[in-house]
Motif scaffolding. Structure first.
Motif, short mmCIF file in Angstrom:
data_model
loop_
_atom_site.label_atom_id
_atom_site.label_comp_id
_atom_site.label_asym_id
_atom_site.label_seq_id
_atom_site.Cartn_x
_atom_site.Cartn_y
_atom_site.Cartn_z
N GLY A 124 -6.01 0.79 -27.80
CA GLY A 124 -5.45 -0.55 -27.70
C GLY A 124 -4.23 -0.64 -26.80
N VAL A 125 -3.63 0.50 -26.44
CA VAL A 125 -2.48 0.51 -25.54
C VAL A 125 -3.01 0.25 -24.13
N SER A 126 -2.37 -0.67 -23.42
CA SER A 126 -2.84 -0.99 -22.07
C SER A 126 -2.65 0.20 -21.13
N SER A 127 -3.47 0.22 -20.10
CA SER A 127 -3.40 1.28 -19.11
C SER A 127 -2.02 1.30 -18.44
N ASP A 128 -1.50 0.12 -18.11
CA ASP A 128 -0.19 0.05 -17.45
C ASP A 128 0.93 0.55 -18.36
N GLN A 129 0.86 0.21 -19.64
CA GLN A 129 1.89 0.67 -20.58
C GLN A 129 1.84 2.19 -20.72
#
Length: 84
Positions: free
Chosen positions: A66-71
């Motif tokens: 669920g963590v975004s790729s950018d984050q």
């Protein structure tokens, strides 16, 4: 290529030059952030009971679902810079 992606790729190269090997927890964090940043959420089946290393890596990556790729890329870059 975005600036974030370029920094992420550079951090992936820089991490190989760290003079002191980080502890297992930090290595798992680096692995999971790299995988989340480059491939997204965990894929495939969880390794079996006898594959301790594979299971630990899978679990670390799965913890970032669920963590975004950018984050994930930004956190990876920050962690590598901290280790340098």
């Amino acid at each position: 290529m975005t600036d974030l992606t370029a920094k992420f790729e550079q951090a992936a190269l820089d991490v190989k030059t760290i003079s002191k090997k980080p502890g297992t927890d930090v290595l798992l964090k680096l692995y999971s952030l790299y995988k989340q940043g480059s491939e997204g959420d965990v894929q495939g089946k969880r390794p079996g009971m006898t594959d301790f290393k594979g299971r630990a890596k899978y679990d670390a990556w799965a913890s970032l679902n669920g963590v975004s790729s950018d984050q994930a890329k930004a956190e990876y870059i920050a962690l590598v810079e901290e280790l340098m």
